[in-house]
Design a protein around this motif. Structure first.
Motif, PDB file in Angstrom:
ATOM      1  N   VAL A 105       0.858  -1.177   0.000  1.00  0.00           N
ATOM      2  CA  VAL A 105       0.000   0.000   0.000  1.00  0.00           C
ATOM      3  C   VAL A 105       0.895   1.228   0.000  1.00  0.00           C
ATOM      4  N   VAL A 106       0.573   2.162  -0.893  1.00  0.00           N
ATOM      5  CA  VAL A 106       1.282   3.445  -0.952  1.00  0.00           C
ATOM      6  C   VAL A 106       0.267   4.530  -0.589  1.00  0.00           C
ATOM      7  N   ASP A 107       0.521   5.235   0.499  1.00  0.00           N
ATOM      8  CA  ASP A 107      -0.306   6.370   0.904  1.00  0.00           C
ATOM      9  C   ASP A 107       0.442   7.647   0.550  1.00  0.00           C
ATOM     10  N   VAL A 108      -0.207   8.519  -0.220  1.00  0.00           N
ATOM     11  CA  VAL A 108       0.398   9.766  -0.680  1.00  0.00           C
ATOM     12  C   VAL A 108      -0.408  10.922  -0.093  1.00  0.00           C
ATOM     13  N   MET A 109       0.286  11.853   0.545  1.00  0.00           N
ATOM     14  CA  MET A 109      -0.363  13.010   1.164  1.00  0.00           C
ATOM     15  C   MET A 109       0.373  14.288   0.781  1.00  0.00           C
ATOM     16  N   PRO A 110      -0.370  15.402   0.679  1.00  0.00           N
ATOM     17  CA  PRO A 110       0.318  16.676   0.450  1.00  0.00           C
ATOM     18  C   PRO A 110       1.247  16.977   1.630  1.00  0.00           C
ATOM     19  N   LYS A 111       2.386  17.562   1.344  1.00  0.00           N
ATOM     20  CA  LYS A 111       3.291  17.968   2.425  1.00  0.00           C
ATOM     21  C   LYS A 111       2.563  18.970   3.319  1.00  0.00           C
ATOM     22  N   PRO A 112       2.898  19.004   4.608  1.00  0.00           N
ATOM     23  CA  PRO A 112       2.181  19.886   5.542  1.00  0.00           C
ATOM     24  C   PRO A 112       2.153  21.347   5.132  1.00  0.00           C
ATOM     25  N   GLU A 113       3.198  21.820   4.483  1.00  0.00           N
ATOM     26  CA  GLU A 113       3.260  23.238   4.115  1.00  0.00           C
ATOM     27  C   GLU A 113       2.511  23.563   2.821  1.00  0.00           C
ATOM     28  N   ILE A 114       1.956  22.544   2.158  1.00  0.00           N
ATOM     29  CA  ILE A 114       1.246  22.737   0.895  1.00  0.00           C
ATOM     30  C   ILE A 114      -0.251  22.929   1.171  1.00  0.00           C
ATOM     31  N   LEU A 115      -0.838  23.947   0.564  1.00  0.00           N
ATOM     32  CA  LEU A 115      -2.264  24.200   0.687  1.00  0.00           C
ATOM     33  C   LEU A 115      -3.038  22.998   0.132  1.00  0.00           C
ATOM     34  N   ASP A 116      -4.074  22.594   0.846  1.00  0.00           N
ATOM     35  CA  ASP A 116      -4.890  21.448   0.444  1.00  0.00           C
ATOM     36  C   ASP A 116      -6.340  21.900   0.287  1.00  0.00           C
ATOM     37  N   PRO A 117      -6.704  22.430  -0.886  1.00  0.00           N
ATOM     38  CA  PRO A 117      -8.062  22.958  -1.051  1.00  0.00           C
ATOM     39  C   PRO A 117      -9.147  21.896  -0.921  1.00  0.00           C
ATOM     40  N   GLN A 118      -8.875  20.669  -1.319  1.00  0.00           N
ATOM     41  CA  GLN A 118      -9.886  19.615  -1.178  1.00  0.00           C
ATOM     42  C   GLN A 118     -10.121  19.305   0.303  1.00  0.00           C
ATOM     43  N   GLY A 119      -9.054  19.250   1.064  1.00  0.00           N
ATOM     44  CA  GLY A 119      -9.188  19.026   2.502  1.00  0.00           C
ATOM     45  C   GLY A 119      -9.948  20.156   3.168  1.00  0.00           C
ATOM     46  N   LYS A 120      -9.661  21.382   2.763  1.00  0.00           N
ATOM     47  CA  LYS A 120     -10.367  22.543   3.333  1.00  0.00           C
ATOM     48  C   LYS A 120     -11.852  22.505   2.991  1.00  0.00           C
ATOM     49  N   ALA A 121     -12.199  22.067   1.768  1.00  0.00           N
ATOM     50  CA  ALA A 121     -13.606  21.965   1.379  1.00  0.00           C
ATOM     51  C   ALA A 121     -14.327  20.925   2.240  1.00  0.00           C
ATOM     52  N   VAL A 122     -13.691  19.805   2.480  1.00  0.00           N
ATOM     53  CA  VAL A 122     -14.283  18.784   3.343  1.00  0.00           C
ATOM     54  C   VAL A 122     -14.428  19.322   4.769  1.00  0.00           C
ATOM     55  N   LEU A 123     -13.393  19.991   5.256  1.00  0.00           N
ATOM     56  CA  LEU A 123     -13.439  20.573   6.602  1.00  0.00           C
ATOM     57  C   LEU A 123     -14.605  21.548   6.740  1.00  0.00           C
ATOM     58  N   GLY A 124     -14.846  22.351   5.718  1.00  0.00           N
ATOM     59  CA  GLY A 124     -15.953  23.301   5.761  1.00  0.00           C
ATOM     60  C   GLY A 124     -17.323  22.630   5.703  1.00  0.00           C
ATOM     61  N   SER A 125     -17.407  21.467   5.084  1.00  0.00           N
ATOM     62  CA  SER A 125     -18.686  20.771   4.942  1.00  0.00           C
ATOM     63  C   SER A 125     -19.071  19.949   6.168  1.00  0.00           C
ATOM     64  N   LEU A 126     -18.109  19.471   6.905  1.00  0.00           N
ATOM     65  CA  LEU A 126     -18.411  18.582   8.034  1.00  0.00           C
ATOM     66  C   LEU A 126     -19.351  19.209   9.066  1.00  0.00           C
ATOM     67  N   PRO A 127     -19.116  20.451   9.515  1.00  0.00           N
ATOM     68  CA  PRO A 127     -20.051  21.020  10.502  1.00  0.00           C
ATOM     69  C   PRO A 127     -21.475  21.151   9.963  1.00  0.00           C
ATOM     70  N   ARG A 128     -21.606  21.456   8.686  1.00  0.00           N
ATOM     71  CA  ARG A 128     -22.943  21.559   8.090  1.00  0.00           C
ATOM     72  C   ARG A 128     -23.666  20.218   8.073  1.00  0.00           C
ATOM     73  N   LEU A 129     -22.902  19.144   8.130  1.00  0.00           N
ATOM     74  CA  LEU A 129     -23.487  17.804   8.152  1.00  0.00           C
ATOM     75  C   LEU A 129     -23.633  17.257   9.570  1.00  0.00           C
ATOM     76  N   GLY A 130     -23.321  18.102  10.556  1.00  0.00           N
ATOM     77  CA  GLY A 130     -23.507  17.705  11.944  1.00  0.00           C
ATOM     78  C   GLY A 130     -22.299  17.099  12.626  1.00  0.00           C
ATOM     79  N   PHE A 131     -21.130  17.164  11.994  1.00  0.00           N
ATOM     80  CA  PHE A 131     -19.913  16.620  12.598  1.00  0.00           C
ATOM     81  C   PHE A 131     -19.117  17.761  13.223  1.00  0.00           C
ATOM     82  N   ALA A 132     -19.023  17.767  14.548  1.00  0.00           N
ATOM     83  CA  ALA A 132     -18.350  18.853  15.263  1.00  0.00           C
ATOM     84  C   ALA A 132     -16.986  18.387  15.760  1.00  0.00           C
TER      85      ALA A 132
END
Length: 84
Positions: free
Chosen positions: A5-32
């Motif tokens: 298994v190869v897991d690939v992740m953006p480096k910590p210093e790289i902006l992750d717009p997809q991650g930010k979009a998910v983060l913004g959606s979670l509270p609207r779906l009831g996940f705090a």
């Protein structure tokens, strides 16, 4: 058969717009209480033969040369048990 298994992740210093979009959606779906989300990709690679250090190194080379962009991504490779 050997499975890796190869897991690939953006480096910590790289902006992750997809991650930010998910983060913004979670509270609207009831996940705090979620403070950050990073989105990556996962590859499962099956190779002929038994798991070995040589095959692990071959998969690492695949990850470095094709599966990831080493400028903006980090990757981890590990063997996975193959279920019969």
């Amino acid at each position: 058969m050997a499975r890796y298994v190869v897991d690939v992740m953006p480096k910590p210093e790289i902006l992750d717009p997809q991650g930010k979009a998910v983060l913004g959606s979670l509270p609207r779906l009831g996940f705090a209480g979620v403070s950050d989300v990073r989105q990556g990709k996962r590859f499962e690679i099956e190779l002929d033969g038994e798991p070995s250090d040589a095959l692990l190194e071959e998969v690492r080379a695949m990850a470095e040369k094709l599966l990831s962009n080493p400028v903006i991504e980090d990757f981890e490779v590990h063997a996975q048990d193959v279920e019969a």
